[in-house]
Design an enzyme around this catalytic site. Structure first.
Site, short mmCIF file in Angstrom:
data_model
loop_
_atom_site.label_atom_id
_atom_site.label_comp_id
_atom_site.label_asym_id
_atom_site.label_seq_id
_atom_site.Cartn_x
_atom_site.Cartn_y
_atom_site.Cartn_z
N ASP A 1 42.95 -42.23 8.76
CA ASP A 1 42.77 -40.78 9.20
C ASP A 1 44.11 -39.78 9.21
OD1 ASP A 1 41.55 -38.30 10.10
OD2 ASP A 1 41.84 -39.16 12.28
N PHE A 2 44.55 -39.50 7.98
CA PHE A 2 46.16 -38.85 7.91
C PHE A 2 45.66 -37.21 8.03
CE2 PHE A 2 49.65 -41.59 6.73
CZ PHE A 2 49.32 -42.66 7.51
N GLU A 3 46.12 -36.54 8.98
CA GLU A 3 45.63 -35.26 9.15
C GLU A 3 46.80 -34.38 9.27
OE1 GLU A 3 42.22 -34.24 11.76
OE2 GLU A 3 41.42 -36.07 11.49
N GLY A 4 46.74 -33.08 9.47
CA GLY A 4 47.71 -32.19 9.54
C GLY A 4 49.03 -32.11 8.76
N ASN B 1 48.15 -40.77 11.30
CA ASN B 1 49.35 -40.63 11.24
C ASN B 1 50.13 -39.67 12.35
OD1 ASN B 1 47.77 -38.29 10.57
ND2 ASN B 1 49.34 -37.28 9.55
#
Length: 480
Positions: free
Chosen positions: A271-274, A232
């Protein structure tokens, strides 16, 4: 088409000379420069005023020349990608769901290489999409018309069969261009390679693309499956807007399904981070919807998650809920001490990793779905003593980098049983340097947790930071 090409070109002999010069000028070290020509249905051929080149197993052709030959590719607004608009994507890609998700047309992004003022497009595997075939002969590439009704090719290399033992995966960090995977030594015991290829680029569901059909083919020949990583862009605000826009999520899913078919992927690693904590449930809802479409297309679906902890990042991931929809949950059990930490310490000490695994299992993530993420990197911590106390800076260090420091300074390491890893320290320029080492020994201790808890396997960040002997340990301990 032939008339348009001829109008654009000067005399054939002069154009061929220019093509040879341009190809040579465009090629970097290791590239194979090629002259280029267009051949119509009658066999009549005309040289193109720009050459092409082969890099990392893929053919890169000048975008302007492709457009001249009728390819539906345009330079993107940011001049960093090519854009192709696909009509009737459901039929073009044999994915009925695209009619619902995208409607009658959808624009797609493709990587470019800039050489001087020219932009080059990766043609390998894209022949049906751009309606041009090609063949390479005697130092030249010959383009010919392609009238296929389908927009994708089927890979020549057979997809690998599943291996015995636990799952083994390594992430490949791709910031721009892909490495030549076919020229690298095989990695023993590796099941899956996950290149960082796609990311959300705007709240409307746009997707940046760094993928390579040639890379996938090389991976399959090596016996690796390819699960492309999709991020993202680690942008909380953009992600929040995205989750609240049903049309944007549909377009994002549509693009992902198309790229999976176009490049011959075996799976997707999300890989959706933050993320903002308020989007915890929204992320689960998105994963639930995405999983339905990926399952229909026969794609393996894995989701990266933070370890259980009292942090905003950790609370944004509902690990147990995500596990209901993903085939695998990838536990990122590293960065115990982040690069900007004010205190030096290990990237992944054994007790910290053990608590992370036990916490994920206690939350309800099934052991048979949980994959332990391990680090192939460490940090060199530089401590400076000043009037205000000790200040700390962290620098990422590879396994080879740590070995080089040890050899150059004649140092020896000390095994720390409590941390499950080696450690060494030294002084340089009046500053203390501390390194908690990740190596074959520390990785082995972490992999004992996979065996102890019956986890699905292991995943490592990132390829290229390890020493080759680490894979011997992984292969043996994971039953390869």
């Amino acid at each position: 088409m032939k008339g348009k090409v001829k109008k654009f070109l000067a005399a054939s002999a002069l154009a061929l000379l220019c093509a040879l010069r341009c190809a040579a000028a465009s090629a970097a070290d290791g590239d194979v420069p090629l002259a280029a020509a267009y051949e119509d249905e009658s066999g009549s051929r005309v040289a193109l005023p720009e050459g092409a080149f082969v890099r990392s197993g893929a053919l890169w052709a000048p975008l302007d020349a492709l457009r001249l030959m009728g390819a539906p590719a345009a330079l993107g607004e940011n001049k960093k990608s090519a854009v192709i608009k696909v009509e009737n994507p459901a039929d073009a890609f044999d994915i009925p769901a695209l009619a619902q998700l995208a409607g009658g047309a959808l624009s797609l992004d493709f990587p470019l290489i800039r050489v001087g003022e020219a932009y080059f497009f990766n043609m390998t595997g894209m022949q049906n999409l751009v309606k041009l075939d090609y063949r390479i002969e005697s130092g030249s590439v010959i383009f010919t018309p392609n009238a296929s009704a389908k927009a994708y090719l089927r890979g020549e290399a057979a997809k690998p069969e599943p291996k015995d033992g636990k799952l083994t995966l390594v992430w490949e960090h791709v910031a721009a261009e892909n490495p030549d995977l076919g020229a690298q030594a095989p990695i023993p015991g590796l099941d899956v390679i996950s290149p960082t290829w796609f990311n959300l680029k705007d709240a409307g569901g746009g997707m940046a693309n760094r993928a390579s059909f040639a890379y996938v083919e090389a991976a399959h020949r090596r016996g690796y499956l390819v699960w492309a990583l999709v991020s993202n862009s680690f942008n909380a605000q953009m992600s929040s807007s995205f989750f609240r826009n049903a049309r944007a999520m549909n377009l994002f899913i549509a693009r992902l399904l198309i790229y999976a078919k176009l490049y011959g992927l075996d799976g997707v690693n999300l890989d959706f981070e933050g993320l903002d904590e308020v989007d915890r449930a929204n992320f689960v809802g998105f994963v639930s919807r995405l999983s339905e479409f990926l399952r229909t297309e026969g794609l393996t679906f894995s989701v990266d998650v933070f370890i259980p902890a009292n942090t905003k990042s950790s609370r944004s991931h509902d690990r147990a809920a995500l596990a209901k929809y993903a085939d695998y949950i990838m536990l990122m059990a590293y960065d115990e001490h982040w690069r900007t930490c004010k205190v030096a310490g290990s990237v992944a000490s054994l007790p910290w990793v053990a608590r992370a695994v036990e916490g994920a299992l206690a939350e309800g993530v099934p052991a048979e779905k949980l994959v332990l993420g391990v680090p192939f990197y460490m940090r060199r911590w530089e401590e400076t003593r000043g009037p205000g106390g000790v200040s700390v800076k962290g620098y990422t260090l590879t396994m080879a980098g740590a070995e080089e420091i040890l050899a150059r300074r004649g140092l020896t390491m000390q095994w720390l049983p409590s941390a499950g890893q080696n450690y060494f320290a030294y002084s340089a320029d009046g500053k203390v340097q501390k390194i908690w080492v990740e190596d074959a020994a520390s990785i082995a201790k972490k992999l004992e947790l996979v065996q102890k808890h019956g986890l699905a396997g292991m995943a490592a960040w990132r390829k290229g930071h390890e020493k080759p002997q680490v894979w011997d340990v992984i292969s043996e301990m994971m039953g390869k």
